[in-house]
Design an enzyme around this catalytic site. Sequence first.
Site, PDB file in Angstrom:
ATOM      1  N   SER A  22       4.444   1.660   8.329  1.00  0.00           N
ATOM      2  CA  SER A  22       4.117   0.686   7.284  1.00  0.00           C
ATOM      3  C   SER A  22       5.351   0.277   6.489  1.00  0.00           C
ATOM      4  O   SER A  22       6.182   1.115   6.123  1.00  0.00           O
ATOM      5  CB  SER A  22       3.095   1.271   6.312  1.00  0.00           C
ATOM      6  OG  SER A  22       1.791   1.108   6.791  1.00  0.00           O
TER       7      SER A  22
ATOM      8  N   HIS B 181       0.819  -1.218   0.000  1.00  0.00           N
ATOM      9  CA  HIS B 181       0.000   0.000   0.000  1.00  0.00           C
ATOM     10  C   HIS B 181       0.851   1.267   0.000  1.00  0.00           C
ATOM     11  O   HIS B 181       0.315   2.374  -0.088  1.00  0.00           O
ATOM     12  CB  HIS B 181      -0.977   0.004   1.181  1.00  0.00           C
ATOM     13  CG  HIS B 181      -0.345   0.153   2.524  1.00  0.00           C
ATOM     14  ND1 HIS B 181      -0.026  -0.925   3.323  1.00  0.00           N
ATOM     15  CD2 HIS B 181       0.003   1.259   3.231  1.00  0.00           C
ATOM     16  CE1 HIS B 181       0.502  -0.499   4.449  1.00  0.00           C
ATOM     17  NE2 HIS B 181       0.540   0.826   4.425  1.00  0.00           N
TER      18      HIS B 181
ATOM     19  N   GLY C 289       3.215   5.714   9.304  1.00  0.00           N
ATOM     20  CA  GLY C 289       4.609   5.892   8.906  1.00  0.00           C
ATOM     21  C   GLY C 289       5.442   4.655   9.138  1.00  0.00           C
ATOM     22  O   GLY C 289       6.515   4.493   8.554  1.00  0.00           O
TER      23      GLY C 289
ATOM     24  N   ASP D 109      -0.217  -7.506   0.691  1.00  0.00           N
ATOM     25  CA  ASP D 109       0.306  -6.185   1.039  1.00  0.00           C
ATOM     26  C   ASP D 109       1.825  -6.243   1.019  1.00  0.00           C
ATOM     27  O   ASP D 109       2.472  -6.255   2.058  1.00  0.00           O
ATOM     28  CB  ASP D 109      -0.211  -5.724   2.399  1.00  0.00           C
ATOM     29  CG  ASP D 109       0.043  -4.232   2.630  1.00  0.00           C
ATOM     30  OD1 ASP D 109       0.499  -3.557   1.677  1.00  0.00           O
ATOM     31  OD2 ASP D 109      -0.203  -3.747   3.744  1.00  0.00           O
TER      32      ASP D 109
ATOM     33  N   SER E  33       2.198  -4.176   7.911  1.00  0.00           N
ATOM     34  CA  SER E  33       1.074  -3.855   7.041  1.00  0.00           C
ATOM     35  C   SER E  33       0.144  -2.835   7.707  1.00  0.00           C
ATOM     36  O   SER E  33      -0.013  -1.720   7.241  1.00  0.00           O
ATOM     37  CB  SER E  33       0.292  -5.122   6.693  1.00  0.00           C
ATOM     38  OG  SER E  33      -0.880  -4.800   5.969  1.00  0.00           O
TER      39      SER E  33
END
Length: 383
Positions: free
Chosen positions: A337, A227, A335, A255, A352
């Site tokens: 991720s 993402h 942030g 993801d 994720s």
Amino acid sequence: MRRTTSLRTAVSALLLLGTWATASALPASAADSPARPAQAPASPELLAAMQRDLGLTRDEAEARLVAEKTATDVERTARKAAGSAYSGSWFDAREGRLTVALTRASRTDAVRATGAAVRLVRYDARHLDAAKERIDALDAPAGVAGWHVDPKANKVVVSVVAAHRDDNDVRAFLSRARHAGPVTVRQSPAAPRTFAAGTVGGDPFYTGNVRCSIGFSVHGGFVTAGHCGRPSAAVYGWDRSYIGNVQGSSFPGDDYAWVNVGSGWWTVPVVLGWGTIPDRLVRGSAEAPVGASVCRSGSTTHWHCGTVLAKNETVNYSEGAVHQMTKTSVCAEPGDSGGSFISGDQAQGVTSGGWGNCGSGGETWHQPVNEILNRYGLRLHTA
């Protein structure tokens, strides 16, 4: 950004890559990255992080790391010994060893001979996995947070957001799910969300106005969350200098993504400790069992630890469901991720999403790194 001998340039590269420090690197694939002995017992800072986040004493943290390493090794042989009677396994922190669920008592002695404890259950792993796959085919409403096979419960656990437990569409989904196989329902305090963030200066990498964190160094680039960027998107460092482009990306459904690294940037097999612990060398990607401790490195909240709560969970984000995720008790915030999940010196996955924050707590999911490596034919950098 070009390589120079200046300290600032070296530090800039470390910050951009989010998880890397200078070290020699040897490529390895997911298939040929067996667990190697972790540095014994561990750095004082890592033990301190485990004490802080898991409520352990120093002696307990040291003993747990040793026991978890043993459980990771035992899991493979125990599963083979269980054969078709296998119904999952988990690390029992209280007992300090792996427990294996079996549907047939005749396999008990063979599994115990590997060093694992045994629990007899009704449904085997194939039955439970088939039930989960049937639930995966359903259209889940926003009030359903996700679902996974729980070997302890010997059922598929469906998590429902507490505020939506009485919604008609949630009730209808649960009715259909129960027809798919053995199901139990648990409440989740909040709905899961991804942990991307808007632009903030001085952080590891950007795609457009989104900031994310690096996962793990691979031969020719790094892996992160899907993402965080679509295929071909340009990727920039903390100083806005160009690194490379997203070479492959999948979200939702999966993801994960990978980015090629060039233009003066380079990669090495290290997870950044952010000053909380010394930077961690990555030595392989052996998957830790349910119940084992795991830590996460991210550009917003830096270094935090917790435990593996579940595997192969389907997480129902507002953007759509994501499959084969690992659920943990580690906190995270926007942030973080794409950042690294690591157990000892073994890469586990990329951050994720989840719910909560690092002030009040929460849960976070990661996409297993071996799945990403196998999907794109990548080779993990190991020390």
